[in-house]
Design a protein around this motif. Sequence first.
Motif, PDB file in Angstrom:
ATOM      1  N   VAL A 119      51.321  49.905  41.011  1.00  0.00           N
ATOM      2  CA  VAL A 119      51.012  49.501  39.643  1.00  0.00           C
ATOM      3  C   VAL A 119      51.745  50.437  38.687  1.00  0.00           C
ATOM      4  O   VAL A 119      51.444  51.624  38.614  1.00  0.00           O
ATOM      5  CB  VAL A 119      49.495  49.537  39.370  1.00  0.00           C
ATOM      6  CG1 VAL A 119      49.201  49.047  37.960  1.00  0.00           C
ATOM      7  CG2 VAL A 119      48.755  48.677  40.389  1.00  0.00           C
ATOM      8  N   ALA A 185      47.840  45.748  33.225  1.00  0.00           N
ATOM      9  CA  ALA A 185      47.044  46.003  34.431  1.00  0.00           C
ATOM     10  C   ALA A 185      45.917  46.994  34.216  1.00  0.00           C
ATOM     11  O   ALA A 185      45.112  47.220  35.125  1.00  0.00           O
ATOM     12  CB  ALA A 185      47.954  46.509  35.553  1.00  0.00           C
ATOM     13  N   SER A 263      41.268  39.900  40.458  1.00  0.00           N
ATOM     14  CA  SER A 263      42.608  39.403  40.169  1.00  0.00           C
ATOM     15  C   SER A 263      42.876  38.222  41.081  1.00  0.00           C
ATOM     16  O   SER A 263      42.442  38.216  42.237  1.00  0.00           O
ATOM     17  CB  SER A 263      43.671  40.483  40.413  1.00  0.00           C
ATOM     18  OG  SER A 263      43.597  41.504  39.437  1.00  0.00           O
ATOM     19  N   ILE A 280      51.237  38.117  38.767  1.00  0.00           N
ATOM     20  CA  ILE A 280      51.090  39.452  39.363  1.00  0.00           C
ATOM     21  C   ILE A 280      52.330  39.736  40.215  1.00  0.00           C
ATOM     22  O   ILE A 280      52.481  39.171  41.305  1.00  0.00           O
ATOM     23  CB  ILE A 280      49.803  39.557  40.200  1.00  0.00           C
ATOM     24  CG1 ILE A 280      48.588  39.165  39.351  1.00  0.00           C
ATOM     25  CG2 ILE A 280      49.637  40.996  40.728  1.00  0.00           C
ATOM     26  CD1 ILE A 280      47.289  39.101  40.125  1.00  0.00           C
ATOM     27  N   ASP A 282      55.067  41.824  42.417  1.00  0.00           N
ATOM     28  CA  ASP A 282      55.254  42.903  43.386  1.00  0.00           C
ATOM     29  C   ASP A 282      56.489  43.708  42.975  1.00  0.00           C
ATOM     30  O   ASP A 282      57.590  43.154  42.885  1.00  0.00           O
ATOM     31  CB  ASP A 282      55.464  42.289  44.772  1.00  0.00           C
ATOM     32  CG  ASP A 282      55.555  43.326  45.884  1.00  0.00           C
ATOM     33  OD1 ASP A 282      55.954  44.468  45.607  1.00  0.00           O
ATOM     34  OD2 ASP A 282      55.251  42.967  47.033  1.00  0.00           O
ATOM     35  N   ASP A 306      40.257  47.883  37.243  1.00  0.00           N
ATOM     36  CA  ASP A 306      41.300  46.986  36.742  1.00  0.00           C
ATOM     37  C   ASP A 306      42.627  47.238  37.457  1.00  0.00           C
ATOM     38  O   ASP A 306      43.270  46.314  37.975  1.00  0.00           O
ATOM     39  CB  ASP A 306      41.459  47.209  35.235  1.00  0.00           C
ATOM     40  CG  ASP A 306      42.053  45.997  34.527  1.00  0.00           C
ATOM     41  OD1 ASP A 306      42.332  44.988  35.190  1.00  0.00           O
ATOM     42  OD2 ASP A 306      42.242  46.069  33.295  1.00  0.00           O
ATOM     43  N   SER A 309      42.436  46.337  41.229  1.00  0.00           N
ATOM     44  CA  SER A 309      42.441  44.909  41.536  1.00  0.00           C
ATOM     45  C   SER A 309      43.872  44.382  41.599  1.00  0.00           C
ATOM     46  O   SER A 309      44.184  43.506  42.415  1.00  0.00           O
ATOM     47  CB  SER A 309      41.623  44.119  40.513  1.00  0.00           C
ATOM     48  OG  SER A 309      42.263  44.071  39.252  1.00  0.00           O
ATOM     49  N   THR A 310      44.749  44.934  40.750  1.00  0.00           N
ATOM     50  CA  THR A 310      46.169  44.569  40.816  1.00  0.00           C
ATOM     51  C   THR A 310      46.817  45.166  42.054  1.00  0.00           C
ATOM     52  O   THR A 310      47.562  44.495  42.774  1.00  0.00           O
ATOM     53  CB  THR A 310      46.901  45.041  39.554  1.00  0.00           C
ATOM     54  OG1 THR A 310      46.329  44.406  38.403  1.00  0.00           O
ATOM     55  CG2 THR A 310      48.386  44.703  39.625  1.00  0.00           C
ATOM     56  N   ILE A 314      48.560  43.149  45.386  1.00  0.00           N
ATOM     57  CA  ILE A 314      49.990  43.231  45.692  1.00  0.00           C
ATOM     58  C   ILE A 314      50.241  43.704  47.120  1.00  0.00           C
ATOM     59  O   ILE A 314      51.133  43.197  47.808  1.00  0.00           O
ATOM     60  CB  ILE A 314      50.691  44.164  44.690  1.00  0.00           C
ATOM     61  CG1 ILE A 314      50.706  43.529  43.292  1.00  0.00           C
ATOM     62  CG2 ILE A 314      52.112  44.501  45.144  1.00  0.00           C
ATOM     63  CD1 ILE A 314      51.204  44.455  42.205  1.00  0.00           C
TER      64      ILE A 314
END
Length: 360
Positions: A119, A185, A263, A280, A282, A306, A309-310, A314
Amino acid sequence: MKKILIFLLIIILASLGIGCSNQAEYSKYRTDFFDTFDTIVTVMAYTKTEAEFKELSDLVYNNFTQMNSLFDIYNDYEGVNNIKTINDNAGISPVKVDGKIIDLLITAKDWYKKTGGVVNVALGPVLNIWHDYRQEGLAAPDQAVLPPMLELLEANEYTDIDKVVIDAENSTVYIEQGMRLDVGAIAKGYATQVTADLLTEKGYDSVLISAGGNVKAIGSPKDGVRSLWGVGLKDPESPLELSVSESNILDAAYVSDMSVVSSGSYERFYVVDGQEYHHIIDPETLMPAEYYSAVTVMTQDSAAADILSTAIFILPPKKSMELVESLDGVEALWVMHDGEIIATEGMKQSLRDLGGASNE
């Protein structure tokens, strides 16, 4: 329309058979607002008077409004230096900003390391290309195309987070020419947590905030029936709808003093040649992550939930689960494309269906 629909987590009340009889001195109040972070924000609380709830909800609204203007990457606000201001001054000069931006970026850099670079708030040049192609594809579906990989690779040359220079003492941020910050994110989670902390400081102890899938529970509901709040996890395969019903709930999590953030690939997407491409991305492939339909993270801090979750959306399954297991106080759930649900033991213990949890 997709900007208004809540696709992630839905607060569940009577639709899940949860009792709502109030204690004598507390009443339940609820309000919604629609003009921050491009989502619906719901505030629910038990207070002694409507005036007390109005004071509480005004505090939430004012905080979200301020942080929406600070973290916005698309719009200018009179008298405000925000993330867009930093982007507009890339390669020109440091920008003096509010302390919340400094804190958010320091937090984001810390989590960049913890997630192994998954992230990255400096991925803005790549995310902006995807945003533009997605918007064009939504506006003209028959002309929708994917961003050229060469364009994405060129943009990726300007995503080094170490070149985001933060001077905390002077409250300035500088990025090099070609760079662009995108805090999507973390922004809603950070705003939710900061607001929750302020409410707690002021003595509010029975509040639920839901900001477009970022749910924060403070204390427990003072209805004389429940000891835990019920939070519904959106079924990624259910039809898109605003109403709360068993038909669009995957499961229910029962929580107190906890954040629950999801997400999913169903949230923001467009269609190219019959295939959906969600938002989302990668950072390794520069393409939408492909392992899951949805994920949910449960931990105390909403900003951490938050970001995580991203991150776990990924990462491939083994690495995703290893990341969660390496962190104290973090639980998670993964919904695979074939509908299989995988969850940590702590997560299962909070779930009504998968774990047999109760809210009493």
